[in-house]
Design a protein around this motif. Sequence first.
Motif, PDB file in Angstrom:
ATOM      1  N   GLY A 463       1.140  -1.035   0.213  1.00 37.05           N
ATOM      2  CA  GLY A 463       0.161  -0.127  -0.199  1.00 37.05           C
ATOM      3  C   GLY A 463       0.924   1.268  -0.119  1.00 37.05           C
ATOM      4  N   LYS A 464       2.134   1.348  -0.449  1.00 31.69           N
ATOM      5  CA  LYS A 464       2.728   2.482   0.147  1.00 31.69           C
ATOM      6  C   LYS A 464       3.579   2.223  -1.314  1.00 31.69           C
ATOM      7  N   ASP A 465       5.183   1.433  -0.875  1.00 34.05           N
ATOM      8  CA  ASP A 465       5.828   1.741  -2.075  1.00 34.05           C
ATOM      9  C   ASP A 465       6.978   0.594  -2.523  1.00 34.05           C
ATOM     10  N   SER A 466       5.973  -0.280  -1.939  1.00 31.01           N
ATOM     11  CA  SER A 466       6.400  -1.771  -2.328  1.00 31.01           C
ATOM     12  C   SER A 466       5.634  -2.865  -3.183  1.00 31.01           C
ATOM     13  N   LEU A 467       6.167  -3.735  -4.032  1.00 30.70           N
ATOM     14  CA  LEU A 467       5.649  -3.871  -5.388  1.00 30.70           C
ATOM     15  C   LEU A 467       6.060  -6.065  -5.009  1.00 30.70           C
ATOM     16  N   TYR A 468       5.134  -6.344  -4.667  1.00 27.11           N
ATOM     17  CA  TYR A 468       5.772  -8.055  -4.429  1.00 27.11           C
ATOM     18  C   TYR A 468       5.117  -9.015  -5.614  1.00 27.11           C
ATOM     19  N   VAL A 469       6.692  -9.287  -6.635  1.00 20.23           N
ATOM     20  CA  VAL A 469       5.877 -10.520  -7.813  1.00 20.23           C
ATOM     21  C   VAL A 469       5.642 -11.598  -7.092  1.00 20.23           C
ATOM     22  N   ASN A 470       4.693 -12.258  -6.896  1.00 19.64           N
ATOM     23  CA  ASN A 470       5.043 -13.913  -6.334  1.00 19.64           C
ATOM     24  C   ASN A 470       4.712 -14.700  -7.415  1.00 19.64           C
ATOM     25  N   LEU A 471       3.960 -14.767  -8.643  1.00 20.44           N
ATOM     26  CA  LEU A 471       4.321 -15.513  -9.301  1.00 20.44           C
ATOM     27  C   LEU A 471       4.315 -15.058 -10.917  1.00 20.44           C
ATOM     28  N   LEU A 472       5.504 -16.384 -11.410  1.00 23.34           N
ATOM     29  CA  LEU A 472       5.545 -15.573 -13.145  1.00 23.34           C
ATOM     30  C   LEU A 472       4.662 -16.066 -13.366  1.00 23.34           C
ATOM     31  N   ILE A 473       3.876 -15.641 -13.992  1.00 22.56           N
ATOM     32  CA  ILE A 473       2.694 -15.657 -14.262  1.00 22.56           C
ATOM     33  C   ILE A 473       2.880 -14.890 -15.672  1.00 22.56           C
ATOM     34  N   PRO A 474       3.119 -14.655 -16.867  1.00 23.53           N
ATOM     35  CA  PRO A 474       3.134 -13.358 -17.941  1.00 23.53           C
ATOM     36  C   PRO A 474       1.362 -12.835 -17.790  1.00 23.53           C
ATOM     37  N   SER A 475       1.690 -11.717 -17.891  1.00 21.87           N
ATOM     38  CA  SER A 475       0.637 -10.648 -16.633  1.00 21.87           C
ATOM     39  C   SER A 475       1.347  -9.347 -17.103  1.00 21.87           C
ATOM     40  N   GLU A 476       0.313  -8.167 -17.060  1.00 24.52           N
ATOM     41  CA  GLU A 476       0.560  -6.756 -16.405  1.00 24.52           C
ATOM     42  C   GLU A 476       0.158  -6.212 -15.574  1.00 24.52           C
ATOM     43  N   LEU A 477       0.260  -5.502 -15.235  1.00 21.80           N
ATOM     44  CA  LEU A 477       0.099  -4.714 -14.019  1.00 21.80           C
ATOM     45  C   LEU A 477       0.361  -3.252 -14.122  1.00 21.80           C
ATOM     46  N   ASN A 478      -1.112  -2.852 -13.593  1.00 26.37           N
ATOM     47  CA  ASN A 478      -1.660  -1.548 -13.446  1.00 26.37           C
ATOM     48  C   ASN A 478      -1.565  -0.723 -12.588  1.00 26.37           C
ATOM     49  N   TRP A 479      -0.382  -0.235 -11.886  1.00 26.80           N
ATOM     50  CA  TRP A 479      -0.159  -0.152 -10.318  1.00 26.80           C
ATOM     51  C   TRP A 479      -1.193   1.503 -10.493  1.00 26.80           C
ATOM     52  N   ALA A 480      -2.231   1.345 -10.782  1.00 25.56           N
ATOM     53  CA  ALA A 480      -2.558   3.006 -11.515  1.00 25.56           C
ATOM     54  C   ALA A 480      -2.188   3.659  -9.892  1.00 25.56           C
ATOM     55  N   GLU A 481      -2.187   3.805  -8.534  1.00 17.09           N
ATOM     56  CA  GLU A 481      -1.967   4.364  -7.895  1.00 17.09           C
ATOM     57  C   GLU A 481      -0.680   5.236  -7.633  1.00 17.09           C
ATOM     58  N   ARG A 482       0.345   4.584  -8.087  1.00 16.01           N
ATOM     59  CA  ARG A 482       1.259   5.195  -8.761  1.00 16.01           C
ATOM     60  C   ARG A 482       2.070   5.533 -10.292  1.00 16.01           C
ATOM     61  N   GLY A 483       0.789   5.265 -10.503  1.00  7.84           N
ATOM     62  CA  GLY A 483       1.287   5.793 -11.934  1.00  7.84           C
ATOM     63  C   GLY A 483       2.490   5.051 -12.891  1.00  7.84           C
ATOM     64  N   ILE A 484       2.368   3.563 -12.366  1.00  8.46           N
ATOM     65  CA  ILE A 484       3.271   2.923 -13.172  1.00  8.46           C
ATOM     66  C   ILE A 484       2.253   1.876 -13.629  1.00  8.46           C
ATOM     67  N   ARG A 485       3.485   0.921 -15.077  1.00  9.71           N
ATOM     68  CA  ARG A 485       2.408  -0.538 -15.179  1.00  9.71           C
ATOM     69  C   ARG A 485       4.144  -1.146 -15.464  1.00  9.71           C
ATOM     70  N   ILE A 486       3.819  -3.069 -14.909  1.00 10.35           N
ATOM     71  CA  ILE A 486       4.661  -3.642 -14.406  1.00 10.35           C
ATOM     72  C   ILE A 486       4.254  -4.449 -16.245  1.00 10.35           C
ATOM     73  N   ARG A 487       4.923  -5.090 -16.495  1.00 10.85           N
ATOM     74  CA  ARG A 487       4.764  -5.997 -17.606  1.00 10.85           C
ATOM     75  C   ARG A 487       5.769  -7.376 -17.576  1.00 10.85           C
TER      76      ARG A 487
END
Length: 667
Positions: A463-487
């Motif tokens: 909920g602050k500045d940490s992102l946890y990647v737990n699974l190796l499943i191809p995907s996109e994340l739209n971390w809109a709260e931080r204006g960040i996208r992860i692919r």
Amino acid sequence: MKTSLKTKVGRRRFLAATVVSTSGALAVAVDKKPITQASVPGDPSAPEEQAGTVPSSPPFDAPIQFTRQEAPLRVKPFALTQVRLLPSAFLDAQEANRSLLHRYSADRLLHNFRVNAGLPSSAEPLGGWEKPDCELRGHFVGHYLSACALMHAATGDAELKSKAQYMVGELAKCQERLGGGYLSAFPVELFTRLNNRKHVWAPFYTYHKILAGMLDVHEHCGNAQALTVAEGMARWVDQWTAAVSPEHMQMVLDEEFGGMNEALYNLSAFTANPQYASVGDRFTKKRFFNPLALRQDRLRGLHTNTHIPQVIGAARRYELSSDRRFYEVADAFWTEVAETRTYVTGGTSNNEGWLTDPNHLAEELTRGTDSNECCCVYNMLKLTRKLYTWSGDPRLFDYYERILYNHRLGTIDTSNGHTQYYLGVVPGSWRTFATEDGSFWCCTGTGVEEYSKLADSIYFTDGKDSLYVNLLIPSELNWAERGIRIRQTNQFPVRPETHIEIEGQTPPTFTLHIRIPSWVQTQASVFINDKESEVSAAGGSYLVLQRRWHPGDVVRVTFPMQVQVERMPDDPKLQAFLYGPLVLAARISATKVPESFVVGRQGPDFKKQGPAAVPTLHAKDKAPESWKRVSEEHLQFEGARSESRWSLVPFHSIGAGERYTFYWKVV
Ligand SMILES: [Zn+2]
């Protein structure tokens, strides 16, 4: 799903009995014995309840009073709307399920509800457990509402949202007609029988599915009417349960009731009305929770999937109230099931129950062949996800991942979206699948939910500045709260690495936590923009990268994979092989089982096809290093000795009707 038939009627025979009934009544004997715990008395393979004494100071004999005081969560998942799957086997599974959801007719699903409410319906009735004379009718409709809502959130599918909303509107008409808030596809008389301790098949179980379906449509489709319907349903439950004494209610709870407690706690959270939580508390089955709160394993003899949803309810109760008794129930239960009662695939249960003491899995297999009921892992995944948000412990995802790759991939036929019931563990088992509209088992219901939310546990945040990647499943994340996208892209598990690309407008600073699975025994390597980093982490922990990121930055992590062995706790000679999280299996017959023993069957029927001996390996072959991967492009392993006749492949790639083994006798 437990039948409460008092005669020795197995699930398949029960189904056959209902099929031949032409009178509208179940063609099975019914007696007046009180409903008890074990599913099928008289069946030597049925769970036998554990004898013993009641705990000395039962925690749940003290008053249970609900006060909302939320427990702190270390991490929380992103909303399903923020994650999209990219091409992989998981996307294939999701899309097969999506097609199936589209194919079902809303009016056929609604038929029994309309008939029960006295409203006209000319739709063709469905079969299996949705047949008009099946006492569980309507349960799949609840699952279906949940599945459409989740699939809408996971994909943006507008048609499924509209379909769910149409069904909510039509079900609201049924509720209005029935009066008193009651909503079901069967008459209230089934609940009267439950109250009178007469034979009946789990009416609260079905009621829970519909209530949960309404809550999911409210949550994921923003549908206010669904919440209104749910509140009406809950008020009816309040009245029904308030009218029976607490002591009598404890006896009512001997019959399977799904996750009524969880749904009522969720409703309480949505509405900020504590009364619904107090009604949820009436579904506290004390003789099940008391030993768990004292961290005692008294699970032997219990029907597995009757109890897992109750523990999810306990977990939700802890989250809302911080009552530690409920925390202990959830934590102790998970520990016992995951660590002492789970096969190598991640599944649990035999003949739908736990038949032995902890750590007696080899013995379990001598008691029956209907192993690993699929809805059990669905519910264990839900529970695991909750426990993870409390602790942030990445090792919980070793278990989660094991189930995903071995008990979720493979248990759906991606050509049609049909799913399995039991996942056979006994050597010589084969996969069996539901039919399109003649099965509707418990696991069919959890199946359509499961494959609608495969994206829900890949990424978490504090909920602050940490992102946890737990699974190796191809995907996109739209971390809109931080204006960040992860692919995240990869060819995992064919290639043992993953790529995580940072996208966005402005250079963000955040901490990226990448889970290093416990199966990584040597060093994982990390490259940032192709430059190797000195950062490292051991298996079972997080690799932590904190920096100011730039759009276009790519993190590549390689995970060394090797074949590992896992032994049965009570028979070390009974062994399975894994490659990373993948259970490896061999096809042990050149011919497939005939389709008539595959389609519409809940599990392999060894009486018809004959058992298969446990294949024996000699000591020289048993060493994991003797299995060599023979292709860069495929996951296939062969024994080191040229005369070895076995070829190992990922278990999930074994198809319908192919006889397999993943356990071997090593001598
Ligand atoms: Zn099931």
